[in-house]
Write a protein that holds these residues in place. Structure first.
Motif, PDB file in Angstrom:
ATOM      1  N   MET A   1       0.830  -1.180   0.000  1.00  0.00           N
ATOM      2  CA  MET A   1       0.000   0.000   0.000  1.00  0.00           C
ATOM      3  C   MET A   1       0.881   1.253   0.000  1.00  0.00           C
ATOM      4  O   MET A   1       1.896   1.311   0.683  1.00  0.00           O
ATOM      5  CB  MET A   1      -0.890  -0.010   1.242  1.00  0.00           C
ATOM      6  N   ILE A   2       0.507   2.249  -0.764  1.00  0.00           N
ATOM      7  CA  ILE A   2       1.260   3.501  -0.862  1.00  0.00           C
ATOM      8  C   ILE A   2       0.927   4.376   0.337  1.00  0.00           C
ATOM      9  O   ILE A   2      -0.235   4.565   0.681  1.00  0.00           O
ATOM     10  CB  ILE A   2       0.917   4.233  -2.172  1.00  0.00           C
ATOM     11  N   ASP A   3       1.953   4.919   0.975  1.00  0.00           N
ATOM     12  CA  ASP A   3       1.774   5.798   2.121  1.00  0.00           C
ATOM     13  C   ASP A   3       1.690   7.243   1.631  1.00  0.00           C
ATOM     14  O   ASP A   3       2.708   7.911   1.454  1.00  0.00           O
ATOM     15  CB  ASP A   3       2.929   5.610   3.104  1.00  0.00           C
ATOM     16  N   LEU A   4       0.469   7.724   1.368  1.00  0.00           N
ATOM     17  CA  LEU A   4       0.280   9.095   0.901  1.00  0.00           C
ATOM     18  C   LEU A   4       0.400  10.071   2.065  1.00  0.00           C
ATOM     19  O   LEU A   4       0.070   9.730   3.203  1.00  0.00           O
ATOM     20  CB  LEU A   4      -1.083   9.229   0.230  1.00  0.00           C
ATOM     21  N   PRO A   5       0.831  11.288   1.813  1.00  0.00           N
ATOM     22  CA  PRO A   5       1.065  12.241   2.900  1.00  0.00           C
ATOM     23  C   PRO A   5      -0.198  12.922   3.436  1.00  0.00           C
ATOM     24  O   PRO A   5      -0.127  13.651   4.407  1.00  0.00           O
ATOM     25  CB  PRO A   5       1.980  13.275   2.236  1.00  0.00           C
ATOM     26  N   PHE A   6      -1.352  12.676   2.862  1.00  0.00           N
ATOM     27  CA  PHE A   6      -2.530  13.457   3.206  1.00  0.00           C
ATOM     28  C   PHE A   6      -3.073  13.206   4.607  1.00  0.00           C
ATOM     29  O   PHE A   6      -3.868  13.986   5.105  1.00  0.00           O
ATOM     30  CB  PHE A   6      -3.623  13.246   2.155  1.00  0.00           C
ATOM     31  N   ASN A   7      -2.661  12.124   5.245  1.00  0.00           N
ATOM     32  CA  ASN A   7      -3.094  11.866   6.614  1.00  0.00           C
ATOM     33  C   ASN A   7      -2.130  12.437   7.642  1.00  0.00           C
ATOM     34  O   ASN A   7      -2.368  12.327   8.836  1.00  0.00           O
ATOM     35  CB  ASN A   7      -3.268  10.355   6.840  1.00  0.00           C
ATOM     36  N   ARG A   8      -1.054  13.018   7.180  1.00  0.00           N
ATOM     37  CA  ARG A   8      -0.062  13.601   8.083  1.00  0.00           C
ATOM     38  C   ARG A   8      -0.491  15.012   8.469  1.00  0.00           C
ATOM     39  O   ARG A   8      -1.281  15.646   7.771  1.00  0.00           O
ATOM     40  CB  ARG A   8       1.298  13.641   7.402  1.00  0.00           C
ATOM     41  N   PRO A   9       0.053  15.540   9.558  1.00  0.00           N
ATOM     42  CA  PRO A   9      -0.275  16.919   9.941  1.00  0.00           C
ATOM     43  C   PRO A   9       0.248  17.899   8.890  1.00  0.00           C
ATOM     44  O   PRO A   9       1.251  17.641   8.232  1.00  0.00           O
ATOM     45  CB  PRO A   9       0.456  17.124  11.269  1.00  0.00           C
ATOM     46  N   GLY A  10      -0.422  18.990   8.755  1.00  0.00           N
ATOM     47  CA  GLY A  10       0.004  20.023   7.819  1.00  0.00           C
ATOM     48  C   GLY A  10      -1.156  20.510   6.991  1.00  0.00           C
ATOM     49  O   GLY A  10      -2.282  20.021   7.094  1.00  0.00           O
ATOM     50  N   ARG A  11      -0.905  21.485   6.176  1.00  0.00           N
ATOM     51  CA  ARG A  11      -1.919  22.097   5.323  1.00  0.00           C
ATOM     52  C   ARG A  11      -1.640  21.691   3.892  1.00  0.00           C
ATOM     53  O   ARG A  11      -0.518  21.808   3.414  1.00  0.00           O
ATOM     54  CB  ARG A  11      -1.854  23.620   5.463  1.00  0.00           C
ATOM     55  N   PHE A  12      -2.652  21.192   3.207  1.00  0.00           N
ATOM     56  CA  PHE A  12      -2.527  20.831   1.803  1.00  0.00           C
ATOM     57  C   PHE A  12      -3.435  21.741   0.989  1.00  0.00           C
ATOM     58  O   PHE A  12      -4.546  22.044   1.403  1.00  0.00           O
ATOM     59  CB  PHE A  12      -2.905  19.357   1.585  1.00  0.00           C
ATOM     60  N   TRP A  13      -2.938  22.171  -0.167  1.00  0.00           N
ATOM     61  CA  TRP A  13      -3.702  23.040  -1.042  1.00  0.00           C
ATOM     62  C   TRP A  13      -4.196  22.247  -2.245  1.00  0.00           C
ATOM     63  O   TRP A  13      -3.455  21.456  -2.829  1.00  0.00           O
ATOM     64  CB  TRP A  13      -2.841  24.210  -1.525  1.00  0.00           C
ATOM     65  N   ARG A  14      -5.423  22.504  -2.631  1.00  0.00           N
ATOM     66  CA  ARG A  14      -5.993  21.880  -3.822  1.00  0.00           C
ATOM     67  C   ARG A  14      -5.867  22.892  -4.951  1.00  0.00           C
ATOM     68  O   ARG A  14      -6.317  24.037  -4.824  1.00  0.00           O
ATOM     69  CB  ARG A  14      -7.462  21.544  -3.575  1.00  0.00           C
ATOM     70  N   GLY A  15      -5.256  22.478  -6.063  1.00  0.00           N
ATOM     71  CA  GLY A  15      -5.066  23.421  -7.150  1.00  0.00           C
ATOM     72  C   GLY A  15      -4.850  22.745  -8.484  1.00  0.00           C
ATOM     73  O   GLY A  15      -4.726  21.532  -8.577  1.00  0.00           O
ATOM     74  N   ASN A  16      -4.803  23.560  -9.513  1.00  0.00           N
ATOM     75  CA  ASN A  16      -4.568  23.102 -10.873  1.00  0.00           C
ATOM     76  C   ASN A  16      -3.449  23.960 -11.458  1.00  0.00           C
ATOM     77  O   ASN A  16      -3.570  25.187 -11.505  1.00  0.00           O
ATOM     78  CB  ASN A  16      -5.842  23.234 -11.711  1.00  0.00           C
ATOM     79  N   LEU A  17      -2.388  23.317 -11.922  1.00  0.00           N
ATOM     80  CA  LEU A  17      -1.240  24.031 -12.483  1.00  0.00           C
ATOM     81  C   LEU A  17      -1.208  24.040 -14.013  1.00  0.00           C
ATOM     82  O   LEU A  17      -0.242  24.534 -14.594  1.00  0.00           O
ATOM     83  CB  LEU A  17       0.062  23.401 -11.957  1.00  0.00           C
ATOM     84  N   HIS A  18      -2.246  23.518 -14.666  1.00  0.00           N
ATOM     85  CA  HIS A  18      -2.280  23.510 -16.127  1.00  0.00           C
ATOM     86  C   HIS A  18      -3.726  23.619 -16.594  1.00  0.00           C
ATOM     87  O   HIS A  18      -4.442  22.627 -16.656  1.00  0.00           O
ATOM     88  CB  HIS A  18      -1.627  22.236 -16.663  1.00  0.00           C
ATOM     89  N   THR A  19      -4.130  24.831 -16.935  1.00  0.00           N
ATOM     90  CA  THR A  19      -5.506  25.101 -17.351  1.00  0.00           C
ATOM     91  C   THR A  19      -5.494  26.050 -18.542  1.00  0.00           C
ATOM     92  O   THR A  19      -4.769  27.034 -18.530  1.00  0.00           O
ATOM     93  CB  THR A  19      -6.293  25.775 -16.210  1.00  0.00           C
ATOM     94  N   HIS A  20      -6.322  25.760 -19.524  1.00  0.00           N
ATOM     95  CA  HIS A  20      -6.457  26.638 -20.683  1.00  0.00           C
ATOM     96  C   HIS A  20      -7.778  27.397 -20.593  1.00  0.00           C
ATOM     97  O   HIS A  20      -8.759  26.884 -20.076  1.00  0.00           O
ATOM     98  CB  HIS A  20      -6.437  25.835 -21.978  1.00  0.00           C
ATOM     99  N   SER A  21      -7.779  28.602 -21.139  1.00  0.00           N
ATOM    100  CA  SER A  21      -9.004  29.392 -21.243  1.00  0.00           C
ATOM    101  C   SER A  21      -9.314  29.592 -22.729  1.00  0.00           C
ATOM    102  O   SER A  21      -8.605  29.079 -23.594  1.00  0.00           O
ATOM    103  CB  SER A  21      -8.825  30.750 -20.549  1.00  0.00           C
TER     104      SER A  21
END
Length: 163
Positions: A1-21
């Motif tokens: 099983m992959i140990d993802l960091p999202f259960n660790r303490p800290g602040r995570f930002w949700r974002g998109n770094l590649h978007t076209h208009s």
């Protein structure tokens, strides 16, 4: 099983770094695009339209699209043509300076004057990228700091960089 960091303490930002208009081949205006992501709960968005002559080298200043709790990043999708290394390259550039110049045409002209109209090589790609990236050299030397945490808080949570 992959140990993802999202259960660790800290602040995570949700974002998109590649978007076209609709300034290149996207469907919505920059304003509508930002609104869509903001309403979907995103924390940040980079507008990265195709930085190509057929679209007029669009570079949208996203600062007016920011709100409390939602930020935008200036970016573009840069292109370099086919070389002996393979097909056309797409490079997502985020954090560009306001007024980033459409220097691809200038780079192409300078290269062709020096090396002939049909010259295409990895050296040409390096030349073109240098023309694109030269304005960003100062930005690369500045360390990124989180606005919401202090250095001691970042060290205690294991965070090494922030937005």
């Amino acid at each position: 099983m992959i140990d993802l960091p999202f259960n660790r303490p800290g602040r995570f930002w949700r974002g998109n770094l590649h978007t076209h208009s609709d300034r290149s081949d996207g469907a919505l205006s920059p304003e509508e695009t930002a609104s869509h992501y903001r309403e979907a709960g995103y924390d940040f968005l980079a507008l990265t339209d195709h930085f190509r002559p057929e679209y007029g080298f669009p570079l949208t200043d996203p600062r007016p699209l920011r709100t409390s709790g939602f930020t935008t990043l200036l970016g573009a999708e840069l292109h370099a043509p086919r070389t002996e290394a393979g097909p056309q390259w797409h490079i997502i550039a985020v954090g560009l300076p306001i007024g980033f110049p459409p220097s691809a045409a200038k780079a192409d002209r300078n290269w062709r004057v020096r090396h002939g109209p049909q010259a295409r090589s990895s050296a040409w790609l390096t030349w073109r990228l240098r023309c694109f990236l030269q304005p960003m050299q100062k930005a690369w030397t500045r360390p990124m700091r989180s606005r919401s945490t202090t250095p001691s808080q970042r060290a205690s949570t294991g965070a090494t960089a922030g937005i």
